[in-house]
Scaffold this active site. Structure first.
Site, short mmCIF file in Angstrom:
data_model
loop_
_atom_site.label_atom_id
_atom_site.label_comp_id
_atom_site.label_asym_id
_atom_site.label_seq_id
_atom_site.Cartn_x
_atom_site.Cartn_y
_atom_site.Cartn_z
N GLY A 126 0.81 -1.22 0.00
CA GLY A 126 0.00 0.00 0.00
C GLY A 126 0.84 1.27 0.00
O GLY A 126 2.08 1.22 0.03
N LEU A 183 1.10 3.79 2.30
CA LEU A 183 1.87 3.96 3.54
C LEU A 183 2.81 2.78 3.77
O LEU A 183 3.98 2.95 4.10
CB LEU A 183 0.91 4.10 4.74
CG LEU A 183 1.55 4.06 6.12
CD1 LEU A 183 2.57 5.18 6.30
CD2 LEU A 183 0.48 4.14 7.21
N ASP A 212 -4.28 -12.59 3.63
CA ASP A 212 -5.64 -12.04 3.68
C ASP A 212 -6.02 -11.96 5.15
O ASP A 212 -6.13 -12.99 5.83
CB ASP A 212 -6.60 -12.97 2.91
CG ASP A 212 -8.02 -12.42 2.89
OD1 ASP A 212 -8.31 -11.48 3.66
OD2 ASP A 212 -8.84 -12.94 2.13
N ASP A 262 -8.87 9.88 10.69
CA ASP A 262 -9.58 11.07 11.16
C ASP A 262 -11.10 10.95 10.97
O ASP A 262 -11.87 11.65 11.60
CB ASP A 262 -9.05 12.32 10.45
CG ASP A 262 -9.01 12.20 8.92
OD1 ASP A 262 -9.33 11.10 8.39
OD2 ASP A 262 -8.66 13.20 8.26
N TYR A 273 -17.49 3.89 6.47
CA TYR A 273 -16.05 3.65 6.62
C TYR A 273 -15.57 4.06 8.02
O TYR A 273 -14.82 3.33 8.67
CB TYR A 273 -15.28 4.41 5.53
CG TYR A 273 -13.79 4.48 5.78
CD1 TYR A 273 -13.00 3.34 5.78
CD2 TYR A 273 -13.17 5.71 6.04
CE1 TYR A 273 -11.64 3.41 6.03
CE2 TYR A 273 -11.80 5.78 6.27
CZ TYR A 273 -11.04 4.63 6.27
OH TYR A 273 -9.70 4.70 6.51
N LYS A 319 -13.76 1.81 10.96
CA LYS A 319 -12.47 2.14 11.58
C LYS A 319 -12.65 2.34 13.10
O LYS A 319 -11.77 1.98 13.87
CB LYS A 319 -11.86 3.40 10.94
CG LYS A 319 -11.38 3.23 9.51
CD LYS A 319 -10.27 2.19 9.35
CE LYS A 319 -8.88 2.71 9.59
NZ LYS A 319 -7.82 1.72 9.21
N1 LIG Z 1 -4.77 7.08 2.42
C1 LIG Z 1 -5.23 8.01 3.23
O1 LIG Z 1 -5.39 9.19 2.82
C2 LIG Z 1 -5.54 7.67 4.68
C3 LIG Z 1 -6.15 8.63 5.51
C4 LIG Z 1 -6.39 8.32 6.85
C5 LIG Z 1 -6.04 7.06 7.36
N2 LIG Z 1 -5.46 6.15 6.52
C6 LIG Z 1 -5.13 4.82 7.06
O2 LIG Z 1 -3.80 4.49 6.71
C7 LIG Z 1 -3.71 3.09 6.44
C8 LIG Z 1 -2.96 2.87 5.13
O3 LIG Z 1 -3.61 3.56 4.08
P1 LIG Z 1 -3.01 3.48 2.59
O4 LIG Z 1 -3.52 4.66 1.85
O5 LIG Z 1 -1.56 3.22 2.64
O6 LIG Z 1 -3.77 2.21 2.03
P2 LIG Z 1 -3.66 1.53 0.56
O7 LIG Z 1 -2.61 2.17 -0.25
O8 LIG Z 1 -5.06 1.47 0.01
O9 LIG Z 1 -3.18 0.06 0.93
C9 LIG Z 1 -4.06 -0.84 1.57
C10 LIG Z 1 -3.30 -2.12 1.83
O10 LIG Z 1 -4.17 -3.08 2.42
C11 LIG Z 1 -3.98 -4.31 1.76
N3 LIG Z 1 -5.19 -5.12 1.86
C12 LIG Z 1 -6.41 -4.87 1.32
N4 LIG Z 1 -7.25 -5.87 1.62
C13 LIG Z 1 -6.56 -6.77 2.37
C14 LIG Z 1 -6.87 -8.01 2.97
N5 LIG Z 1 -8.10 -8.58 2.88
N6 LIG Z 1 -5.91 -8.66 3.67
C15 LIG Z 1 -4.66 -8.11 3.79
N7 LIG Z 1 -4.30 -6.96 3.22
C16 LIG Z 1 -5.24 -6.29 2.52
C17 LIG Z 1 -3.66 -3.92 0.32
O11 LIG Z 1 -3.02 -5.02 -0.34
P3 LIG Z 1 -3.05 -5.12 -1.97
O12 LIG Z 1 -2.94 -3.73 -2.49
O13 LIG Z 1 -1.86 -5.99 -2.26
O14 LIG Z 1 -4.34 -5.79 -2.32
C18 LIG Z 1 -2.73 -2.75 0.56
O15 LIG Z 1 -1.42 -3.20 0.82
C19 LIG Z 1 -5.13 2.54 6.49
O16 LIG Z 1 -5.33 1.82 7.67
C20 LIG Z 1 -6.03 3.77 6.45
O17 LIG Z 1 -7.21 3.59 7.19
C21 LIG Z 1 -5.20 6.43 5.21
#
Ligand SMILES: NC(=O)c1ccc[n+]([C@@H]2O[C@H](COP(=O)([O-])OP(=O)(O)OC[C@H]3O[C@@H](n4cnc5c(N)ncnc54)[C@H](OP(=O)(O)O)[C@@H]3O)[C@@H](O)[C@H]2O)c1
Length: 275
Positions: free
Chosen positions: A10, A12, A43, A102, A124, A128
């Site tokens: 992902g 982050l 998974d 947030d 969502y 969370k």
């Molecule tokens: N992005 C933002 O702006 C934002 C804002 C606030 C909080 N956050 C928090 O920060 C964290 C990371 O966000 P991100 O943007 O880095 O997320 P991301 O890029 O969407 O990555 C999500 C990750 O979760 C994995 N995933 C999805 N379904 C899964 C499953 N069933 N089992 C195991 N792994 C699974 C994906 O794997 P694959 O891609 O290989 O399928 C990917 O590695 C999250 O917890 C999110 O709530 C993010």
């Protein structure tokens, strides 16, 4: 120190893996659908697989980033999957840092501190918030890190950059809310802060790790375009308050507790993008 990153494919997770490896951590990471070199498939809805992985890797620290934002498996992945990770951490004595959002807040006030109770108004956010409760119950020493919009990876654009650039270039028809306030953060700063808090078992419960600036999404999109030399004039402002469904308007986070606790500085997004 051994680190396990769920969601290593992902936005982050990949930055975290890069920084941790550079910083001398022994790193294990997982992916779900996008294979990453050196990472293992996982998974999180398969609790036995989660348990087996943590038992095999024996990490000192687990940073749980894996989640989905929407879809039919939202609850199973984002809430129940987090609980499975927390149970495995508790069983094997691993320190858990759980990523939250947030959007667990209702967005009526903004400037939320760790003392404010979650009050989600979108599905969502409910998932969370449930994840926060479940991981804390299963693994009481968990640090629950709430963060905001993520930008500025060293590994490429994320959606918060790709969408404004595509819209400004006429390749995406999308408006950007000028009445939705957030505290966007550089994912490089966030990853560094997570590596700092990872070993700190004295820190448990919620901790806000977000950028120092409050900014609306239209202004953020404009700054992203300017940063990358793209004319932001075509960007269209939109209003979340006009949507038929309720959307939290001001989910800005107060990260002053983290600023006092950590040596990593979480820069405001204006400093990140205008620098
Ligand atoms: N992005 C933002 O702006 C934002 C804002 C606030 C909080 N956050 C928090 O920060 C964290 C990371 O966000 P991100 O943007 O880095 O997320 P991301 O890029 O969407 O990555 C999500 C990750 O979760 C994995 N995933 C999805 N379904 C899964 C499953 N069933 N089992 C195991 N792994 C699974 C994906 O794997 P694959 O891609 O290989 O399928 C990917 O590695 C999250 O917890 C999110 O709530 C993010």
């Amino acid at each position: 120190m051994k680190l396990l990153v769920t969601g290593g494919s992902g936005f982050l997770g990949s930055e975290l893996v890069r920084q941790a490896s550079d910083g001398g951590w022994e790193v294990a990471a997982t992916y779900r659908s996008r294979p990453v070199e050196g990472a293992v498939p996982l998974d999180v809805t398969d609790a036995d697989a989660v348990e087996a992985l943590v038992a095999r890797v024996r990490p000192d620290v687990v940073v749980h980033t894996a989640y989905v934002l929407s879809g039919p498996a939202l609850w199973q992945i984002t809430a129940d999957g987090a609980a499975a990770v927390a149970r495995a951490c508790e069983r094997h004595g691993a320190r858990l840092v759980h990523l939250s959002s947030d959007l667990v807040f209702d967005g009526r006030r903004g400037g939320y501190t760790e003392a404010d109770p979650p009050r989600p108004v979108i599905v969502y956010g409910e998932a969370k918030a449930a994840a926060e409760r479940l991981v804390t119950a299963a693994c009481p020493g968990t640090l629950v890190v709430r963060t905001s919009l993520l930008l500025d990876s060293s590994l490429g654009f994320g959606p918060q950059e790709a969408r404004p650039l595509a819209a400004a270039r006429g390749k995406l028809d999308m408006g950007f809310f000028s009445d939705e306030l957030r505290s966007p953060v550089s994912v490089r700063d966030l990853a560094a802060a997570l590596l700092e808090v990872g070993p700190r078992r004295d820190l448990a419960g919620p901790l806000h790790l977000a950028g120092a600036d409050t900014i609306d999404r239209h202004e953020l999109a404009r700054l992203v375009c300017l940063r990358h030399g793209v004319d932001p004039a075509p960007l269209r402002a939109a209003f979340a308050a006009d949507l038929p469904e309720l959307r939290p308007l001001d989910c800005s986070l107060d990260s002053s507790r983290a600023a006092a606790l950590l040596s990593t500085r979480l820069r405001g997004i204006r400093e990140v993008l205008v620098a």
